[in-house]
Design a protein around this motif. Sequence first.
Motif, PDB file in Angstrom:
ATOM      1  N   LEU A   5       0.832  -1.200   0.000  1.00 25.92           N
ATOM      2  CA  LEU A   5       0.000   0.000   0.000  1.00 25.92           C
ATOM      3  C   LEU A   5       0.866   1.251   0.000  1.00 25.92           C
ATOM      4  CD1 LEU A   5      -2.777   1.333   0.167  1.00 25.92           C
ATOM      5  CD2 LEU A   5      -2.612   1.152   2.650  1.00 25.92           C
ATOM      6  N   PHE A   6       1.939   1.236   0.800  1.00 19.72           N
ATOM      7  CA  PHE A   6       2.865   2.364   0.877  1.00 19.72           C
ATOM      8  C   PHE A   6       3.444   2.666  -0.493  1.00 19.72           C
ATOM      9  CE2 PHE A   6       7.249   3.919   1.520  1.00 19.72           C
ATOM     10  CZ  PHE A   6       6.982   5.069   2.233  1.00 19.72           C
ATOM     11  N   GLN A  12       2.443  10.107  -4.063  1.00 20.36           N
ATOM     12  CA  GLN A  12       1.938  11.029  -3.050  1.00 20.36           C
ATOM     13  C   GLN A  12       2.916  11.173  -1.888  1.00 20.36           C
ATOM     14  OE1 GLN A  12      -0.156   8.301  -4.090  1.00 20.36           O
ATOM     15  NE2 GLN A  12      -1.004   9.609  -5.677  1.00 20.36           N
ATOM     16  N   VAL A  13       3.491  10.069  -1.453  1.00 18.43           N
ATOM     17  CA  VAL A  13       4.477  10.110  -0.366  1.00 18.43           C
ATOM     18  C   VAL A  13       5.692  10.927  -0.807  1.00 18.43           C
ATOM     19  CG1 VAL A  13       6.035   8.705   1.053  1.00 18.43           C
ATOM     20  CG2 VAL A  13       3.695   7.919   0.620  1.00 18.43           C
ATOM     21  N   ALA A  14       6.155  10.679  -2.011  1.00 17.07           N
ATOM     22  CA  ALA A  14       7.306  11.417  -2.537  1.00 17.07           C
ATOM     23  C   ALA A  14       6.984  12.900  -2.669  1.00 17.07           C
ATOM     24  CB  ALA A  14       7.729  10.831  -3.880  1.00 17.07           C
ATOM     25  N   SER A  60      12.307  13.238  -5.226  1.00 21.52           N
ATOM     26  CA  SER A  60      12.431  13.276  -6.682  1.00 21.52           C
ATOM     27  C   SER A  60      12.158  11.924  -7.322  1.00 21.52           C
ATOM     28  CB  SER A  60      13.807  13.788  -7.081  1.00 21.52           C
ATOM     29  OG  SER A  60      14.817  12.894  -6.664  1.00 21.52           O
ATOM     30  N   THR A  61      12.304  10.848  -6.570  1.00 21.38           N
ATOM     31  CA  THR A  61      12.000   9.530  -7.129  1.00 21.38           C
ATOM     32  C   THR A  61      10.518   9.404  -7.476  1.00 21.38           C
ATOM     33  OG1 THR A  61      11.631   8.515  -4.960  1.00 21.38           O
ATOM     34  CG2 THR A  61      13.879   8.428  -5.863  1.00 21.38           C
ATOM     35  N   GLY A  62       9.696  10.193  -6.833  1.00 20.84           N
ATOM     36  CA  GLY A  62       8.263  10.179  -7.136  1.00 20.84           C
ATOM     37  C   GLY A  62       7.970  10.686  -8.533  1.00 20.84           C
ATOM     38  N   TYR A 128       3.421  19.349  -4.833  1.00 21.61           N
ATOM     39  CA  TYR A 128       1.978  19.488  -4.642  1.00 21.61           C
ATOM     40  C   TYR A 128       1.222  18.685  -5.697  1.00 21.61           C
ATOM     41  CZ  TYR A 128      -2.633  21.537  -4.174  1.00 21.61           C
ATOM     42  OH  TYR A 128      -3.988  21.698  -4.005  1.00 21.61           O
ATOM     43  N   PHE A 129       1.693  18.745  -6.945  1.00 17.50           N
ATOM     44  CA  PHE A 129       1.062  17.968  -8.015  1.00 17.50           C
ATOM     45  C   PHE A 129       1.124  16.474  -7.705  1.00 17.50           C
ATOM     46  CE2 PHE A 129       1.515  15.433 -11.868  1.00 17.50           C
ATOM     47  CZ  PHE A 129       0.310  15.704 -12.484  1.00 17.50           C
ATOM     48  N   LEU A 130       2.283  15.998  -7.275  1.00 21.03           N
ATOM     49  CA  LEU A 130       2.414  14.573  -6.945  1.00 21.03           C
ATOM     50  C   LEU A 130       1.505  14.200  -5.775  1.00 21.03           C
ATOM     51  CD1 LEU A 130       6.257  13.949  -7.267  1.00 21.03           C
ATOM     52  CD2 LEU A 130       4.448  13.164  -8.808  1.00 21.03           C
ATOM     53  N   LEU A 131       1.452  15.060  -4.785  1.00 19.91           N
ATOM     54  CA  LEU A 131       0.588  14.805  -3.627  1.00 19.91           C
ATOM     55  C   LEU A 131      -0.871  14.697  -4.060  1.00 19.91           C
ATOM     56  CD1 LEU A 131       0.330  14.529  -0.550  1.00 19.91           C
ATOM     57  CD2 LEU A 131       0.165  17.025  -0.459  1.00 19.91           C
ATOM     58  N   ARG A 132      -1.279  15.564  -4.946  1.00 18.19           N
ATOM     59  CA  ARG A 132      -2.669  15.576  -5.419  1.00 18.19           C
ATOM     60  C   ARG A 132      -2.948  14.503  -6.471  1.00 18.19           C
ATOM     61  NH1 ARG A 132      -6.390  17.780  -2.706  1.00 18.19           N
ATOM     62  NH2 ARG A 132      -7.519  18.117  -4.617  1.00 18.19           N
TER      63      ARG A 132
END
Length: 141
Positions: A5-6, A12-14, A60-62, A128-132
Motif C-alpha cells: 500500500l505504501f 503522493q508520499v514522494a 524526486s524519485t516520485g 503538490y502535483f504529486l501529492l494531489r
Amino acid sequence: MQMKLFFSRWAQVAGLFLIGGTLAWAIKLAVIVSTDGRVITTGAAALFMTVGIVLLLIGSTGIGYYLSRNRSMPVRAIAIILSPALVFGSFILIGMVTNPLLQNSSVWYAQQEAPIGVAVILYMAVGYFLLRSGKRDTRYV
C-alpha cells in the motif's frame, strides 16, 4: 501488505518529501537573507541545506515513479533511479538562466542563491502535483 500500500501511493508520499525539502530550502534562504549572507555554509543554513537535499533526493524519485506508472518494471526502475539526477541537473539549467540576470546585483550572494529560490518554487509545485495525483475525481463516480 502495508508496504505494498505504501509503495502503491509512492507518488503522493514522494510529493510530501519534495514539499518538505523545498520548505527546508526556503528556511535556509530565509536564514541567509536575515543574516545578510553572513551565514551560508554553517549553522542553520547548512543544516537546512542538508535536510533539503536529502528530502529532495528521496522525493524526486516520485517524479520518475509517476511518469513511468504505466510502464514495465525495468522501465519504471530506471525512471526512479534517474529522476534524482535529472532533478539535480535541472538546478544547473536554472542557474544558467538566473545567473546572467543577477550578474551585477548589489546583493553579493544573490547569484549563488537564486537557483535555489527558483528550485524551491518549481519543486514545491511539483510536490503538490504529486501529492494531489492520488486524489480521485468523485464528481463522475
